[in-house]
Design an enzyme around this catalytic site. Structure first.
Site, PDB file in Angstrom:
ATOM      1  N   ASP A  68      56.224  -7.132  48.358  1.00  0.00           N
ATOM      2  CA  ASP A  68      56.878  -8.087  47.460  1.00  0.00           C
ATOM      3  C   ASP A  68      56.427  -7.840  46.025  1.00  0.00           C
ATOM      4  O   ASP A  68      55.307  -8.204  45.644  1.00  0.00           O
ATOM      5  CB  ASP A  68      56.536  -9.520  47.921  1.00  0.00           C
ATOM      6  CG  ASP A  68      56.927 -10.566  46.872  1.00  0.00           C
ATOM      7  OD1 ASP A  68      56.510 -11.739  47.022  1.00  0.00           O
ATOM      8  OD2 ASP A  68      57.603 -10.193  45.880  1.00  0.00           O
ATOM      9  N   GLU A 147      32.992   7.625  30.352  1.00  0.00           N
ATOM     10  CA  GLU A 147      31.624   7.166  30.630  1.00  0.00           C
ATOM     11  C   GLU A 147      31.684   5.659  30.771  1.00  0.00           C
ATOM     12  O   GLU A 147      31.781   4.942  29.774  1.00  0.00           O
ATOM     13  CB  GLU A 147      30.736   7.432  29.450  1.00  0.00           C
ATOM     14  CG  GLU A 147      30.368   8.836  29.130  1.00  0.00           C
ATOM     15  CD  GLU A 147      29.581   8.768  27.837  1.00  0.00           C
ATOM     16  OE1 GLU A 147      30.145   9.127  26.806  1.00  0.00           O
ATOM     17  OE2 GLU A 147      28.461   8.212  27.880  1.00  0.00           O
ATOM     18  N   GLU A 149      30.358   2.028  31.347  1.00  0.00           N
ATOM     19  CA  GLU A 149      29.170   1.172  31.334  1.00  0.00           C
ATOM     20  C   GLU A 149      29.545  -0.174  31.955  1.00  0.00           C
ATOM     21  O   GLU A 149      30.697  -0.595  31.852  1.00  0.00           O
ATOM     22  CB  GLU A 149      28.672   0.971  29.900  1.00  0.00           C
ATOM     23  CG  GLU A 149      28.224   2.270  29.227  1.00  0.00           C
ATOM     24  CD  GLU A 149      27.949   2.102  27.735  1.00  0.00           C
ATOM     25  OE1 GLU A 149      27.103   2.845  27.206  1.00  0.00           O
ATOM     26  OE2 GLU A 149      28.599   1.234  27.100  1.00  0.00           O
ATOM     27  N   GLU A 229      21.278   1.320  31.117  1.00  0.00           N
ATOM     28  CA  GLU A 229      21.773   1.414  29.731  1.00  0.00           C
ATOM     29  C   GLU A 229      20.965   0.486  28.831  1.00  0.00           C
ATOM     30  O   GLU A 229      19.990  -0.131  29.269  1.00  0.00           O
ATOM     31  CB  GLU A 229      23.260   1.085  29.679  1.00  0.00           C
ATOM     32  CG  GLU A 229      24.128   2.340  29.524  1.00  0.00           C
ATOM     33  CD  GLU A 229      23.820   3.143  28.265  1.00  0.00           C
ATOM     34  OE1 GLU A 229      24.118   4.363  28.249  1.00  0.00           O
ATOM     35  OE2 GLU A 229      23.245   2.588  27.302  1.00  0.00           O
ATOM     36  N   GLU A 237      24.931   2.712  33.609  1.00  0.00           N
ATOM     37  CA  GLU A 237      25.919   3.776  33.416  1.00  0.00           C
ATOM     38  C   GLU A 237      25.765   4.795  34.538  1.00  0.00           C
ATOM     39  O   GLU A 237      24.647   5.203  34.882  1.00  0.00           O
ATOM     40  CB  GLU A 237      25.753   4.473  32.064  1.00  0.00           C
ATOM     41  CG  GLU A 237      26.812   5.575  31.831  1.00  0.00           C
ATOM     42  CD  GLU A 237      26.791   6.157  30.419  1.00  0.00           C
ATOM     43  OE1 GLU A 237      26.968   7.376  30.281  1.00  0.00           O
ATOM     44  OE2 GLU A 237      26.603   5.378  29.462  1.00  0.00           O
ATOM     45  N   HIS A 286      33.370   5.271  26.731  1.00  0.00           N
ATOM     46  CA  HIS A 286      33.615   6.426  25.867  1.00  0.00           C
ATOM     47  C   HIS A 286      34.475   7.404  26.667  1.00  0.00           C
ATOM     48  O   HIS A 286      34.184   7.683  27.828  1.00  0.00           O
ATOM     49  CB  HIS A 286      32.296   7.111  25.491  1.00  0.00           C
ATOM     50  CG  HIS A 286      31.328   6.183  24.827  1.00  0.00           C
ATOM     51  ND1 HIS A 286      29.989   6.487  24.717  1.00  0.00           N
ATOM     52  CD2 HIS A 286      31.499   4.984  24.227  1.00  0.00           C
ATOM     53  CE1 HIS A 286      29.373   5.508  24.086  1.00  0.00           C
ATOM     54  NE2 HIS A 286      30.267   4.589  23.780  1.00  0.00           N
ATOM     55  N   ARG A 357      26.943   8.966  16.457  1.00  0.00           N
ATOM     56  CA  ARG A 357      27.380   7.817  17.253  1.00  0.00           C
ATOM     57  C   ARG A 357      27.828   6.640  16.403  1.00  0.00           C
ATOM     58  O   ARG A 357      28.174   5.595  16.934  1.00  0.00           O
ATOM     59  CB  ARG A 357      26.269   7.391  18.218  1.00  0.00           C
ATOM     60  CG  ARG A 357      26.138   8.348  19.377  1.00  0.00           C
ATOM     61  CD  ARG A 357      25.001   8.028  20.305  1.00  0.00           C
ATOM     62  NE  ARG A 357      25.105   8.834  21.503  1.00  0.00           N
ATOM     63  CZ  ARG A 357      24.797  10.122  21.575  1.00  0.00           C
ATOM     64  NH1 ARG A 357      24.375  10.754  20.478  1.00  0.00           N
ATOM     65  NH2 ARG A 357      24.937  10.820  22.686  1.00  0.00           N
ATOM     66  N   GLU A 376      34.804  12.822  21.875  1.00  0.00           N
ATOM     67  CA  GLU A 376      34.463  11.575  22.574  1.00  0.00           C
ATOM     68  C   GLU A 376      35.038  10.412  21.764  1.00  0.00           C
ATOM     69  O   GLU A 376      34.595  10.165  20.640  1.00  0.00           O
ATOM     70  CB  GLU A 376      32.946  11.406  22.681  1.00  0.00           C
ATOM     71  CG  GLU A 376      32.530  10.090  23.304  1.00  0.00           C
ATOM     72  CD  GLU A 376      31.066   9.741  23.090  1.00  0.00           C
ATOM     73  OE1 GLU A 376      30.423   9.325  24.061  1.00  0.00           O
ATOM     74  OE2 GLU A 376      30.568   9.914  21.943  1.00  0.00           O
ATOM     75  N   ARG A 378      35.098   6.726  21.312  1.00  0.00           N
ATOM     76  CA  ARG A 378      34.098   5.746  21.743  1.00  0.00           C
ATOM     77  C   ARG A 378      34.613   4.307  21.780  1.00  0.00           C
ATOM     78  O   ARG A 378      33.918   3.401  22.254  1.00  0.00           O
ATOM     79  CB  ARG A 378      32.867   5.827  20.831  1.00  0.00           C
ATOM     80  CG  ARG A 378      32.159   7.173  20.896  1.00  0.00           C
ATOM     81  CD  ARG A 378      31.097   7.332  19.835  1.00  0.00           C
ATOM     82  NE  ARG A 378      30.006   6.375  19.949  1.00  0.00           N
ATOM     83  CZ  ARG A 378      28.961   6.520  20.779  1.00  0.00           C
ATOM     84  NH1 ARG A 378      28.893   7.588  21.567  1.00  0.00           N
ATOM     85  NH2 ARG A 378      27.993   5.618  20.817  1.00  0.00           N
TER      86      ARG A 378
HETATM   87  N1  LIG Z   1      35.447  19.904  28.206  1.00  0.00           N
HETATM   88  C1  LIG Z   1      35.378  18.631  28.609  1.00  0.00           C
HETATM   89  N2  LIG Z   1      36.494  17.848  28.554  1.00  0.00           N
HETATM   90  C2  LIG Z   1      36.459  16.564  28.939  1.00  0.00           C
HETATM   91  N3  LIG Z   1      35.334  15.943  29.405  1.00  0.00           N
HETATM   92  C3  LIG Z   1      34.209  16.692  29.469  1.00  0.00           C
HETATM   93  C4  LIG Z   1      34.156  18.056  29.083  1.00  0.00           C
HETATM   94  N4  LIG Z   1      32.883  18.495  29.258  1.00  0.00           N
HETATM   95  C5  LIG Z   1      32.167  17.453  29.746  1.00  0.00           C
HETATM   96  N5  LIG Z   1      32.956  16.371  29.870  1.00  0.00           N
HETATM   97  C6  LIG Z   1      32.615  15.031  30.369  1.00  0.00           C
HETATM   98  O1  LIG Z   1      32.141  14.235  29.306  1.00  0.00           O
HETATM   99  C7  LIG Z   1      31.308  13.191  29.831  1.00  0.00           C
HETATM  100  C8  LIG Z   1      30.005  13.268  29.047  1.00  0.00           C
HETATM  101  O2  LIG Z   1      29.217  12.250  29.350  1.00  0.00           O
HETATM  102  P1  LIG Z   1      27.763  12.115  28.711  1.00  0.00           P
HETATM  103  O3  LIG Z   1      27.186  10.858  29.262  1.00  0.00           O
HETATM  104  O4  LIG Z   1      27.003  13.361  28.856  1.00  0.00           O
HETATM  105  O5  LIG Z   1      28.120  11.920  27.227  1.00  0.00           O
HETATM  106  P2  LIG Z   1      27.379  11.401  25.988  1.00  0.00           P
HETATM  107  O6  LIG Z   1      28.411  10.802  25.140  1.00  0.00           O
HETATM  108  O7  LIG Z   1      26.632  12.475  25.432  1.00  0.00           O
HETATM  109  O8  LIG Z   1      26.423  10.237  26.508  1.00  0.00           O
HETATM  110  P3  LIG Z   1      26.198   8.724  25.915  1.00  0.00           P
HETATM  111  O9  LIG Z   1      27.445   8.125  25.413  1.00  0.00           O
HETATM  112  O10 LIG Z   1      25.673   8.001  27.151  1.00  0.00           O
HETATM  113  O11 LIG Z   1      25.261   8.818  24.813  1.00  0.00           O
HETATM  114  C9  LIG Z   1      31.110  13.497  31.305  1.00  0.00           C
HETATM  115  O12 LIG Z   1      32.000  12.738  32.072  1.00  0.00           O
HETATM  116  C10 LIG Z   1      31.485  14.986  31.380  1.00  0.00           C
HETATM  117  O13 LIG Z   1      31.917  15.372  32.655  1.00  0.00           O
HETATM  118 MG   LIG Z   2      29.070   8.738  25.103  1.00  0.00          MG
END
Ligand SMILES: Nc1ncnc2c1ncn2[C@@H]1O[C@H](COP(=O)(O)OP(=O)(O)OP(=O)(O)O)[C@@H](O)[C@H]1O
Ligand SMILES: [Mg+2]
Length: 487
Positions: A68, A147, A149, A229, A237, A286, A357, A376, A378
């Site tokens: 449904d 990532e 959290e 964390e 995390e 992130h 960061r 990344e 964030r």
């Molecule tokens: N080429 C890529 N493309 C996309 N994701 C990737 C690649 N290489 C690594 N990753 C992923 O990115 C993520 C990195 O996480 P990690 O916790 O190491 O990052 P961080 O930002 O350095 O840590 P934090 O935010 O905790 O300080 C993991 O999920 C990893 O598998």
């Molecule tokens: Mg990160």
């Protein structure tokens, strides 16, 4: 906060192409008793119903099974409520938390009249985004590393009525319990913002995290690391190895399911709310991302800033330009904007920078290997629907590549220290859910390329989210009584 046990990225593990026959064989081998069929609703919660294993047949994967659609948030009206679920055999896994031997299947939602995929099925949107990418000729694969959290509490209670409203969180790790009397107080609690990452007994959640990691691995997810964390009172995390878009979004749903249930089975409660605790870090998601073609990472250029290619720079240009509209999907709750406020490492500054960061887009620089090159983003948080959040990010990035959008010059400094004019020059994320919904309303063309997002879905999303914003706006906030009860 970074825990880097990252090894140079190897290509993401291939997703097994399991067939219906393989599913039936697995059910037999594992002596499965129940088959649980799951699909995701618009906000991003897994819905399910079960059939006895005797009802499992190859036909189920082509005929589908009815449900449904009018009882599901953001789906159908009552007069057109019959919908179909089509199980995806490649998503099969043995449930790691249920007592009765259960095989789980993630399903796509189909319209029974047209037998076409349902436009409001978030998993269909991500599938369209994943298919749209190679059709542009820009890349053939995108990789996603969220990532996530979250907090693991001992109790979480709340209620609000006409004449009252409260929430009350408790945690054996909460620093607020350091003065508790009665049973011997064994102390050793992380102070605010100091949960990263002392060993037990301050870290009282090592074993529950390890149990969660083992259960995740049992579902076929590659896990890289787990740690406490920054937040007191159980901020956590667990990092999964990156993967392709739909696969990774499926894994985020599995992740939420497994962590919540392992916690409940051990007398804890998990929340992915972005900001459950005042005065300590919020929970983000992130989202690391990169584009690849023929097995090589297109984001890498050894001569580029932060070893980034021009394509990566333009992708970031698109991401930052459309960030307010993206946040309507990537940070889609009123509570998200209690995290995205200045302070607490909040990723509100719409600039990019390597290993920084304080920027909303950080370029990790642990390894200079091509395969590790990524960005990344964030700002997203775990209250998002990952299918929609990843798709919105990809469509914004591609808009940047297609239109060669230049991001603001990278700023390799602590952006939280900036003041005056320098600070004013930095574009920041909007400060509320209403604002990002307005941004989405005004900036949606980039999402609708290739019919990835449809008007229908965006309108349904705006209605759903505006309603929740209104519900919060209608209710007085406890702190308002502290501020205004004596006016
Ligand atoms: N080429 C890529 N493309 C996309 N994701 C990737 C690649 N290489 C690594 N990753 C992923 O990115 C993520 C990195 O996480 P990690 O916790 O190491 O990052 P961080 O930002 O350095 O840590 P934090 O935010 O905790 O300080 C993991 O999920 C990893 O598998
Ligand atoms: Mg990160």
């Amino acid at each position: 906060m970074t825990l880097t046990v990252e090894r140079p990225a190897t290509a993401a593990p291939a997703v097994p192409k399991t067939s219906p026959k393989d599913v039936l064989r697995l059910a037999k081998e594992q002596q499965v008793k129940i088959v649980d069929l799951r699909f995701v609703d618009l906000p991003g919660t897994w819905q399910h119903f079960s059939i006895p294993v005797e009802e499992l047949s190859e036909g189920l994967f082509s005929d589908g099974i009815g449900f449904d659609g009018s009882s599901i948030r953001g789906f159908q009206h009552i007069h057109e409520s019959d919908m179909l679920l089509m199980p995806d055999p490649t998503s099969v896994f043995i449930d790691p938390v249920l007592e009765v031997k259960t095989l789980d299947l993630i399903c796509d939602v189909i319209d029974p009249l047209t037998r076409k995929p349902y436009s409001r099925d978030p998993r269909y949107v991500a599938k369209k985004a994943e298919e749209f990418l190679p059709s542009t000729g820009i890349a053939d694969t995108s990789f996603w590393g969220p990532e996530i959290e979250f907090y693991i509490f001992n109790s979480l209670r709340f209620d609000q009525g006409q004449n009252f409203g409260y929430y009350y969180i408790d945690s054996e790790e909460g620093i607020w319990n350091s003065g508790q009397n009665g049973t011997p107080n064994l102390a050793h609690r992380p102070r605010n913002k100091e949960g990263y990452f002392p060993v037990p007994p301050a870290d009282k959640l090592q074993d529950i995290r390890s149990k969660m990691v083992r259960a995740l691995i049992d579902t076929g997810i590659a896990v890289e690391v787990h740690h406490h964390e920054v937040g007191t009172a159980g901020q956590t995390e667990i990092d999964m190895r990156f993967s392709t878009m739909v696969e990774m979004a499926d894994r985020v749903l599995k992740y939420k399911y497994v962590t919540k249930n392992v916690a409940a089975q051990n007398g804890y409660v998990v929340t992915f709310m972005p900001k459950p605790l005042f005065g300590d870090n919020g929970s983000g998601m992130h989202t690391h991302q990169s584009l690849w073609k023929n097995g090589s990472n297109l984001f890498y250029d050894r001569d580029g800033y932060a070893l980034l290619s021009t394509m990566a720079r333009h992708y970031i240009g698109g991401l930052l330009k459309h960030a307010p509209a993206i946040l309507a999907f990537a940070a889609p709750t009123t509570n998200s904007y209690r995290r995205l406020v200045p302070g607490y490492e909040a990723p509100i500054n719409l600039v990019y920078s390597m290993r920084n960061r304080s920027a909303c887009v950080r370029i990790p620089t642990y390894f200079d290997k091509p395969e590790a090159r990524r960005l990344e983003f964030r700002a997203p948080d775990p209250s998002c629907n990952p299918y929609l959040s990843f798709s919105a990010c990809l469509m914004a990035g591609l808009d940047g590549v297609i239109n060669q959008i230049e991001p603001p010059t990278p700023m390799d400094m602590d952006l939280y220290e900036l003041e005056g004019e320098a600070k004013k020059r930095i574009r920041q994320t909007p400060g509320s859910l209403e604002e990002v919904l307005d941004a989405l309303d005004a900036d949606r063309d980039f999402l609708m390329r290739g019919d990835v997002f449809t008007e229908d879905l965006i309108e349904a999303w705006l209605v759903l989210k505006r309603q929740s914003a209104k519900e919060v706006a209608l209710r007085p906030h406890p702190y308002e009584f502290y501020l205004y009860s004596d006016v």
